[in-house]
Design a protein around this motif. Structure first.
Motif, PDB file in Angstrom:
ATOM      1  N   MET A 153       0.840  -1.190   0.000  1.00  0.00           N
ATOM      2  CA  MET A 153       0.000   0.000   0.000  1.00  0.00           C
ATOM      3  C   MET A 153       0.881   1.248   0.000  1.00  0.00           C
ATOM      4  O   MET A 153       1.889   1.308   0.710  1.00  0.00           O
ATOM      5  CB  MET A 153      -0.914   0.011   1.226  1.00  0.00           C
ATOM      6  CG  MET A 153      -2.044  -0.999   1.165  1.00  0.00           C
ATOM      7  SD  MET A 153      -3.237  -0.660  -0.157  1.00  0.00           S
ATOM      8  CE  MET A 153      -3.845   0.971   0.325  1.00  0.00           C
ATOM      9  N   LEU A 154       0.479   2.235  -0.810  1.00  0.00           N
ATOM     10  CA  LEU A 154       1.185   3.498  -0.877  1.00  0.00           C
ATOM     11  C   LEU A 154       0.286   4.620  -0.360  1.00  0.00           C
ATOM     12  O   LEU A 154      -0.926   4.446  -0.216  1.00  0.00           O
ATOM     13  CB  LEU A 154       1.616   3.790  -2.317  1.00  0.00           C
ATOM     14  CG  LEU A 154       2.552   2.766  -2.966  1.00  0.00           C
ATOM     15  CD1 LEU A 154       2.882   3.180  -4.403  1.00  0.00           C
ATOM     16  CD2 LEU A 154       3.834   2.609  -2.164  1.00  0.00           C
ATOM     17  N   GLU A 155       0.889   5.771  -0.117  1.00  0.00           N
ATOM     18  CA  GLU A 155       0.157   6.933   0.388  1.00  0.00           C
ATOM     19  C   GLU A 155      -1.002   7.283  -0.540  1.00  0.00           C
ATOM     20  O   GLU A 155      -0.908   7.167  -1.767  1.00  0.00           O
ATOM     21  CB  GLU A 155       1.129   8.112   0.494  1.00  0.00           C
ATOM     22  CG  GLU A 155       0.522   9.362   1.091  1.00  0.00           C
ATOM     23  CD  GLU A 155       1.517  10.507   1.161  1.00  0.00           C
ATOM     24  OE1 GLU A 155       1.091  11.647   1.360  1.00  0.00           O
ATOM     25  OE2 GLU A 155       2.720  10.241   1.001  1.00  0.00           O
ATOM     26  N   GLY A 156      -2.109   7.684   0.063  1.00  0.00           N
ATOM     27  CA  GLY A 156      -3.268   8.079  -0.726  1.00  0.00           C
ATOM     28  C   GLY A 156      -4.181   6.931  -1.070  1.00  0.00           C
ATOM     29  O   GLY A 156      -5.056   7.067  -1.939  1.00  0.00           O
ATOM     30  N   GLY A 157      -4.008   5.781  -0.412  1.00  0.00           N
ATOM     31  CA  GLY A 157      -4.892   4.653  -0.640  1.00  0.00           C
ATOM     32  C   GLY A 157      -4.661   3.937  -1.952  1.00  0.00           C
ATOM     33  O   GLY A 157      -5.586   3.321  -2.492  1.00  0.00           O
ATOM     34  N   VAL A 158      -3.430   3.992  -2.464  1.00  0.00           N
ATOM     35  CA  VAL A 158      -3.107   3.335  -3.730  1.00  0.00           C
ATOM     36  C   VAL A 158      -2.446   1.991  -3.444  1.00  0.00           C
ATOM     37  O   VAL A 158      -1.423   1.928  -2.762  1.00  0.00           O
ATOM     38  CB  VAL A 158      -2.170   4.206  -4.592  1.00  0.00           C
ATOM     39  CG1 VAL A 158      -1.841   3.472  -5.908  1.00  0.00           C
ATOM     40  CG2 VAL A 158      -2.810   5.554  -4.887  1.00  0.00           C
ATOM     41  N   GLY A 159      -3.029   0.930  -3.976  1.00  0.00           N
ATOM     42  CA  GLY A 159      -2.385  -0.375  -3.923  1.00  0.00           C
ATOM     43  C   GLY A 159      -1.408  -0.494  -5.074  1.00  0.00           C
ATOM     44  O   GLY A 159      -1.787  -0.300  -6.235  1.00  0.00           O
ATOM     45  N   TYR A 160      -0.156  -0.798  -4.749  1.00  0.00           N
ATOM     46  CA  TYR A 160       0.890  -0.904  -5.778  1.00  0.00           C
ATOM     47  C   TYR A 160       1.252  -2.364  -5.978  1.00  0.00           C
ATOM     48  O   TYR A 160       1.630  -3.068  -5.031  1.00  0.00           O
ATOM     49  CB  TYR A 160       2.132  -0.114  -5.361  1.00  0.00           C
ATOM     50  CG  TYR A 160       3.306  -0.263  -6.312  1.00  0.00           C
ATOM     51  CD1 TYR A 160       3.325   0.380  -7.539  1.00  0.00           C
ATOM     52  CD2 TYR A 160       4.402  -1.054  -5.965  1.00  0.00           C
ATOM     53  CE1 TYR A 160       4.389   0.253  -8.412  1.00  0.00           C
ATOM     54  CE2 TYR A 160       5.487  -1.190  -6.829  1.00  0.00           C
ATOM     55  CZ  TYR A 160       5.474  -0.537  -8.049  1.00  0.00           C
ATOM     56  OH  TYR A 160       6.537  -0.663  -8.918  1.00  0.00           O
ATOM     57  N   LEU A 161       1.104  -2.838  -7.226  1.00  0.00           N
ATOM     58  CA  LEU A 161       1.388  -4.225  -7.548  1.00  0.00           C
ATOM     59  C   LEU A 161       2.413  -4.295  -8.668  1.00  0.00           C
ATOM     60  O   LEU A 161       2.214  -3.721  -9.742  1.00  0.00           O
ATOM     61  CB  LEU A 161       0.111  -4.947  -7.990  1.00  0.00           C
ATOM     62  CG  LEU A 161       0.271  -6.390  -8.494  1.00  0.00           C
ATOM     63  CD1 LEU A 161       0.796  -7.291  -7.380  1.00  0.00           C
ATOM     64  CD2 LEU A 161      -1.048  -6.919  -9.029  1.00  0.00           C
ATOM     65  N   ARG A 162       3.517  -4.955  -8.377  1.00  0.00           N
ATOM     66  CA  ARG A 162       4.496  -5.273  -9.412  1.00  0.00           C
ATOM     67  C   ARG A 162       4.515  -6.801  -9.514  1.00  0.00           C
ATOM     68  O   ARG A 162       5.188  -7.476  -8.720  1.00  0.00           O
ATOM     69  CB  ARG A 162       5.873  -4.708  -9.050  1.00  0.00           C
ATOM     70  CG  ARG A 162       6.878  -4.823 -10.200  1.00  0.00           C
ATOM     71  CD  ARG A 162       8.010  -3.818 -10.067  1.00  0.00           C
ATOM     72  NE  ARG A 162       9.043  -4.043 -11.051  1.00  0.00           N
ATOM     73  CZ  ARG A 162       9.007  -3.647 -12.326  1.00  0.00           C
ATOM     74  NH1 ARG A 162       7.952  -2.979 -12.757  1.00  0.00           N
ATOM     75  NH2 ARG A 162       9.976  -3.902 -13.154  1.00  0.00           N
ATOM     76  N   PRO A 163       3.759  -7.362 -10.473  1.00  0.00           N
ATOM     77  CA  PRO A 163       3.544  -8.820 -10.462  1.00  0.00           C
ATOM     78  C   PRO A 163       4.741  -9.638 -10.875  1.00  0.00           C
ATOM     79  O   PRO A 163       4.784 -10.849 -10.618  1.00  0.00           O
ATOM     80  CB  PRO A 163       2.394  -8.998 -11.455  1.00  0.00           C
ATOM     81  CG  PRO A 163       2.523  -7.833 -12.391  1.00  0.00           C
ATOM     82  CD  PRO A 163       3.014  -6.701 -11.542  1.00  0.00           C
ATOM     83  N   PHE A 222      -5.137  -5.568  -0.567  1.00  0.00           N
ATOM     84  CA  PHE A 222      -5.575  -4.245  -1.037  1.00  0.00           C
ATOM     85  C   PHE A 222      -7.006  -3.962  -0.591  1.00  0.00           C
ATOM     86  O   PHE A 222      -7.326  -2.868  -0.116  1.00  0.00           O
ATOM     87  CB  PHE A 222      -5.494  -4.163  -2.564  1.00  0.00           C
ATOM     88  CG  PHE A 222      -4.096  -4.195  -3.126  1.00  0.00           C
ATOM     89  CD1 PHE A 222      -3.005  -3.824  -2.363  1.00  0.00           C
ATOM     90  CD2 PHE A 222      -3.878  -4.597  -4.436  1.00  0.00           C
ATOM     91  CE1 PHE A 222      -1.716  -3.847  -2.879  1.00  0.00           C
ATOM     92  CE2 PHE A 222      -2.603  -4.620  -4.968  1.00  0.00           C
ATOM     93  CZ  PHE A 222      -1.521  -4.253  -4.196  1.00  0.00           C
ATOM     94  N   ILE A 223      -7.889  -4.944  -0.736  1.00  0.00           N
ATOM     95  CA  ILE A 223      -9.288  -4.762  -0.364  1.00  0.00           C
ATOM     96  C   ILE A 223      -9.416  -4.602   1.144  1.00  0.00           C
ATOM     97  O   ILE A 223     -10.136  -3.715   1.634  1.00  0.00           O
ATOM     98  CB  ILE A 223     -10.116  -5.944  -0.881  1.00  0.00           C
ATOM     99  CG1 ILE A 223     -10.162  -5.937  -2.408  1.00  0.00           C
ATOM    100  CG2 ILE A 223     -11.535  -5.905  -0.305  1.00  0.00           C
ATOM    101  CD1 ILE A 223     -10.774  -7.176  -3.026  1.00  0.00           C
ATOM    102  N   ALA A 224      -8.702  -5.436   1.903  1.00  0.00           N
ATOM    103  CA  ALA A 224      -8.761  -5.359   3.365  1.00  0.00           C
ATOM    104  C   ALA A 224      -8.245  -4.025   3.884  1.00  0.00           C
ATOM    105  O   ALA A 224      -8.746  -3.492   4.884  1.00  0.00           O
ATOM    106  CB  ALA A 224      -7.972  -6.513   3.978  1.00  0.00           C
ATOM    107  N   ASP A 225      -7.238  -3.453   3.192  1.00  0.00           N
ATOM    108  CA  ASP A 225      -6.649  -2.191   3.628  1.00  0.00           C
ATOM    109  C   ASP A 225      -7.380  -0.980   3.069  1.00  0.00           C
ATOM    110  O   ASP A 225      -6.950   0.169   3.273  1.00  0.00           O
ATOM    111  CB  ASP A 225      -5.174  -2.128   3.206  1.00  0.00           C
ATOM    112  CG  ASP A 225      -4.317  -3.123   3.984  1.00  0.00           C
ATOM    113  OD1 ASP A 225      -4.772  -3.593   5.040  1.00  0.00           O
ATOM    114  OD2 ASP A 225      -3.197  -3.434   3.530  1.00  0.00           O
ATOM    115  N   GLY A 226      -8.471  -1.198   2.346  1.00  0.00           N
ATOM    116  CA  GLY A 226      -9.278  -0.090   1.852  1.00  0.00           C
ATOM    117  C   GLY A 226      -8.668   0.660   0.687  1.00  0.00           C
ATOM    118  O   GLY A 226      -8.878   1.882   0.556  1.00  0.00           O
ATOM    119  N   ALA A 227      -7.928  -0.018  -0.171  1.00  0.00           N
ATOM    120  CA  ALA A 227      -7.333   0.657  -1.334  1.00  0.00           C
ATOM    121  C   ALA A 227      -8.420   1.278  -2.193  1.00  0.00           C
ATOM    122  O   ALA A 227      -9.429   0.646  -2.507  1.00  0.00           O
ATOM    123  CB  ALA A 227      -6.519  -0.342  -2.152  1.00  0.00           C
ATOM    124  N   SER A 228      -8.244   2.531  -2.566  1.00  0.00           N
ATOM    125  CA  SER A 228      -9.210   3.218  -3.430  1.00  0.00           C
ATOM    126  C   SER A 228      -8.903   3.003  -4.899  1.00  0.00           C
ATOM    127  O   SER A 228      -9.779   3.154  -5.756  1.00  0.00           O
ATOM    128  CB  SER A 228      -9.222   4.714  -3.112  1.00  0.00           C
ATOM    129  OG  SER A 228      -7.920   5.272  -3.269  1.00  0.00           O
TER     130      SER A 228
END
Length: 498
Positions: A246-256, A286-292
């Motif tokens: 998780m990154l600042e601002g509710g962004v989920g960052y995925l590098r697969p 991401f969903i559990a942490d509330g990613a927007s």
């Protein structure tokens, strides 16, 4: 990872994949030199096999132009040639067609032997941008040369014209693709095209506008490695890494990471089980942490297989999807034989793609066409991520990474950021191989026409919805990711248009 090391690793992976799948017969031991008549016989066979097996050999070159090139190159075979000389000539002929998946692999063993024996190579990696040539990486060991310097000329030739000597050995559908490939292969390609050159006369322009001429000495592998060890720290993408946070601002960052099993302990690279577990855990968090929103970073991703990437796309798809309506395949003896070898290697797997291909080929005459359907993949039944999704790509996003970006764009699953991919979204692919009988050279060819989901046939990569340029010189931070995150946060939490 330095460009030459990354390229070498990808070639090893490609060889592993093709060897385990195709199980081609080993090539005969090469003599010191092949008689001219033997080389001409295999050259005749090369052209005949390409015409019989390639989906459309004349898609980018006319038959008249290819015939003329064949006659010209055949006349030049007037003396015995070494195995390396034959391989280089034949690759130049195959690359003339400007189709990326028609190629003869570079002479890696000969190159490694040359370098291990102290052979010296061109010490710069160059990047073409806006019709100009710049230094992308520097192994010269000189203090007066830097990343981002423009190269005006090499050995008296304008830099773009000098690069054409190497371009003729690169199988690529367009120049943009060729320049991207050459960024990571230039020392090897320079040796292939020019042989060993010990000094290059180079004219450079610094970002300040100052111009200088340097006598650039070629360097050994040990000198390359010493230069790499002494370089200051700078940002570098790890193309092999899998990362979710998780990154600042509710962004989920995925590098697969690559779309194959890249674990050292993996029994095969093509089992998606471990990758699926990683993707499920990432989106679950991401969903559990509330990613927007979610940003999926596919820069420098070498691709792999859609059995991996489909697991990721299904998490945010809102309708069934497929990476292509289907493969339009040209039936040929070479394709049938290559498929038969695969079947022999996999034994009794009843639902394998190779078995389905064998059924499609049954009763079909060589030269005929068959449509091989691609099944649709459904979104996750237990719910997925419903916020906006963004993909970040660059010119080194390859293979089915490009298909993922095309799916997201064409089905409106999200937005694509970054720079245009060099690899094409609609292509000639589904690679197969045949072996020349006298020299033992393996030749790859595309057996199918593959269109992106929208059906757009143009020979271009995925063009981002929002462009973000990659800087000429790498700094200490990931400035492209920073710009991408600014875009994502500015777009807000409302779902991206789908």
């Amino acid at each position: 990872m330095p460009p030459h090391r990354k390229y070498a690793f990808l070639m090893i992976l490609l060889a592993w994949a093709i060897t385990s799948i195709a199980c081609a017969a080993p090539a005969p031991s090469a003599p010191t030199a092949y008689p001219a008549e033997q080389v001409r016989a295999d050259f005749d066979r090369l052209y005949a096999q390409l015409k019989a097996s390639h989906y459309d050999l004349f898609a980018r070159r006319s038959r008249a132009d290819y015939d003329a090139r064949f006659r010209e190159m055949r006349r030049e075979i007037d003396r015995p040639l070494t195995a390396l000389q034959v391989r280089l000539r034949f690759q130049r002929f195959v690359a003339f067609g400007n189709i990326a998946h028609a190629r003869i692999d570079p002479p890696s063993a000969a190159w490694d032997a040359f370098r291990e024996q102290g052979g010296k190579a061109f010490p710069l990696y160059l990047r073409v941008a806006g019709g100009k040539v710049y230094i992308a990486d520097d192994y010269s060991g000189r203090d007066d040369i830097a990343q981002g310097d423009q190269v005006l000329s090499v050995d008296g030739e304008p830099a773009m014209r000098w690069l054409e000597h190497m371009r003729q050995y690169v199988s690529a559908d367009n120049d943009y693709m060729a320049w991207a490939q050459m960024e990571t292969q230039l020392p090897l390609l320079t040796w292939m095209a020019l042989g060993e050159v010990t000094v290059f006369d180079v004219v450079l322009v610094e970002p300040s506008g100052a111009q200088q001429r340097v006598k650039l000495e070629a360097r050994t592998r040990a000198q390359f490695e010493a230069t790499e060890a002494n370089k200051p720290a700078r940002f570098e993408l790890d193309w092999n890494a899998r990362e979710a946070r998780m990154l600042e601002g509710g962004v989920g960052y995925l590098r697969p990471g690559p779309f194959y099993d890249n674990r050292p302990q993996a029994a095969t690279p093509w089992d998606p089980t471990a990758f699926g577990g990683f993707i499920d855990a990432a989106f679950g968090e991401f969903i559990a942490d509330g990613a927007s929103s979610v940003l999926i970073d596919l820069r420098d991703n070498p691709g792999g297989d859609n059995s991996f990437s489909d697991l990721m796309v299904a998490w945010f798809a809102d309708q069934p999807f497929q990476f292509s309506p289907g493969f339009d395949i040209k039936v040929s003896e070479a394709a049938i034989e290559s498929n038969r070898r695969r079947l022999d290697s996999i034994g009794g797997e009843q639902d394998s793609t190779s078995r389905q291909l064998a059924a499609a080929y049954a009763g079909k005459a060589a030269g005929s066409r068959v449509m091989f359907p691609i099944p649709r993949v459904s979104p996750r039944k237990d719910g997925g991520f419903r916020g906006p999704v963004y993909l970040l790509v660059n010119r080194h996003s390859y293979s089915n990474t490009v298909l993922v970006a095309a799916i997201v764009q064409d089905y409106r699953f999200g937005k694509v950021l970054g720079e245009e991919t060099a690899d094409l979204a609609s292509t000639y692919g589904a690679l197969e191989k045949f072996t020349l009988p006298l020299t033992g050279i393996e030749v790859s060819f595309p057996k199918a026409r593959i269109l992106r989901p929208s059906g757009d046939p143009q020979a271009r990569g995925v063009v981002p919805d929002i462009a973000i340029a990659t800087p000429l010189a790498a700094g200490s931070t990931d400035t492209v990711l920073e710009q991408a995150l600014d875009v994502v946060r500015a777009m807000g939490p409302s779902p991206a248009p789908k």
